[in-house]
Design an enzyme around this catalytic site. Sequence first.
Site, PDB file in Angstrom:
ATOM      1  N   LYS A 152      20.442  80.764  69.395  1.00 17.86           N
ATOM      2  CA  LYS A 152      20.153  79.725  70.392  1.00 17.86           C
ATOM      3  C   LYS A 152      20.794  80.114  71.730  1.00 17.86           C
ATOM      4  O   LYS A 152      20.183  80.831  72.508  1.00 17.86           O
ATOM      5  CB  LYS A 152      20.572  78.369  69.840  1.00 17.86           C
TER       6      LYS A 152
ATOM      7  N   THR B 241      21.378  89.696  50.197  1.00 24.66           N
ATOM      8  CA  THR B 241      20.252  89.774  51.127  1.00 24.66           C
ATOM      9  C   THR B 241      20.503  90.890  52.141  1.00 24.66           C
ATOM     10  O   THR B 241      21.650  91.149  52.521  1.00 24.66           O
ATOM     11  CB  THR B 241      20.000  88.405  51.820  1.00 24.66           C
TER      12      THR B 241
ATOM     13  N   THR C 175      12.397  65.383  60.664  1.00 28.43           N
ATOM     14  CA  THR C 175      13.450  65.943  61.519  1.00 28.43           C
ATOM     15  C   THR C 175      14.261  64.819  62.159  1.00 28.43           C
ATOM     16  O   THR C 175      15.471  64.940  62.338  1.00 28.43           O
ATOM     17  CB  THR C 175      12.820  66.853  62.600  1.00 28.43           C
TER      18      THR C 175
HETATM   19  N1  PLP Z   1      22.932  74.062  62.270  1.00 35.59           N
HETATM   20  C1  PLP Z   1      22.313  73.215  63.105  1.00 35.59           C
HETATM   21  C2  PLP Z   1      23.033  71.999  63.552  1.00 35.59           C
HETATM   22  C3  PLP Z   1      20.998  73.465  63.549  1.00 35.59           C
HETATM   23  O1  PLP Z   1      20.388  72.609  64.359  1.00 35.59           O
HETATM   24  C4  PLP Z   1      20.345  74.651  63.104  1.00 35.59           C
HETATM   25  C5  PLP Z   1      18.978  74.992  63.560  1.00 35.59           C
HETATM   26  O2  PLP Z   1      18.390  74.436  64.411  1.00 35.59           O
HETATM   27  C6  PLP Z   1      21.036  75.496  62.241  1.00 35.59           C
HETATM   28  C7  PLP Z   1      22.321  75.179  61.843  1.00 35.59           C
HETATM   29  C8  PLP Z   1      20.394  76.756  61.762  1.00 35.59           C
HETATM   30  O3  PLP Z   1      20.577  77.775  62.684  1.00 35.59           O
HETATM   31  P1  PLP Z   1      19.541  78.996  62.753  1.00 35.59           P
HETATM   32  O4  PLP Z   1      18.384  78.522  63.566  1.00 35.59           O
HETATM   33  O5  PLP Z   1      20.307  80.109  63.358  1.00 35.59           O
HETATM   34  O6  PLP Z   1      19.135  79.278  61.341  1.00 35.59           O
END
Ligand code: PLP
Length: 403
Positions: free
Chosen positions: A247, A276, A362
Amino acid sequence: MNYDAFFRKQLDGLRREGNYRTFANIQRQSGAFPGAMHHRDRGPAPVTVWCSNDYLGMGQHPQVIAAMHEALDKCGAGAGGTRNISGTNHYHVLLERELADLHGTESALLFTSGYVSNWATLSTLASRLPGCVVLSDAGNHASMIEGIRHSRAERILFRHNDPEDLARHLAALPKDAPKLVAFESVYSMDGDIGPITEMCDVADRYGAMTYLDEVHGVGIYGPRGGGISEREGVAHRLTVIEGTLAKGFGVIGGYIAGSANMCDFVRSFASGFIFTTALPPHVAAGALASVRHLKASNTERLRHKEVVAKLRRALDAAGVPHYDNPSHIVPVIVGDPVRCKTICDLLLDRHGIYVQPINYPTVPRGTERLRITPSPLHSDADIAHLVEALSTLWAELHLARAA
Ligand code: PLP
């Protein structure tokens, strides 16, 4: 059983509720962010992206791209295995050192995504600590919930961002039971920020470990991009800081940071780490360049803040309602899945603006929204165009204005 008929029926149910998801066919264009190309049936059209989690546009930063090209040419495409079986590359080692330094911790450990890092770490810690009880904020992300569930440890939900409720639950537990408090810094859908210091105070009082998801904070907050925990000077108080490279840092991958023993424990016992294939070396190299750049440069963070504030002011002036929160996430609440999708379709088709609708599961039903994420690269003209388009649609669909 007619399996296909079952699948179709379930999907029809989603369509009836207005919760069936369609993804816009978007092609990002290197160097043009937030500009992109929308591939429609009737041909491609340029759009401005307003919903990317590449919050700072680092996915297209010249240093990141150059580092990835260089590593790709040096190392080839893949890692060649799991970290245990020939997959550990020098870039992984450098990136883990950089992340540990970013958070001021002894160690860090990479995973293939933020989701996997939450899932693997929480499930490993909570299942391997005999009798561990996990106290989980009611607003926690699906990846944390799944990790905790997979551990089969006892889970107690405490009220969102409420240290007093957390204290009440902790006080009722046996003194000697291992306890883990899991929460986030920036909550991604409402954009609110957790009271990290108060959570640590309560956890310390009851001898609990602390697990902070900084996924929406790293790169963006703190003088070096160490997240809200860096900004508030509490990084050293957390047992685990979890983050993403996808992000604020604009690439992909996840990680945890903490003590050398904690990271080594997860490295040694977590199925989601062991079994993995490791991140490709060029991905690690790109993330490394991004972390290094944002440690030294505040330019992106300052401009980001400025664009967020400008957008909020413009929405206020137009009476388009949005949650007032202290973060960079601007949720514009519609409160109905069908209207939410209609607005997004019209923004895309008529105005060349891409915002993905956010519907159940969501977010809770009745709080369907546009989740707008300004970046340092959005211009004043981009803001004016977005707000004008939203204002027109608000009038056309007879949606309520903010006072
Ligand atoms: N933790 C939170 C609070 C998130 O909002 C997200 C994804 O949006 C993740 C973890 C997962 O991260 P990633 O997109 O790197 O898998």
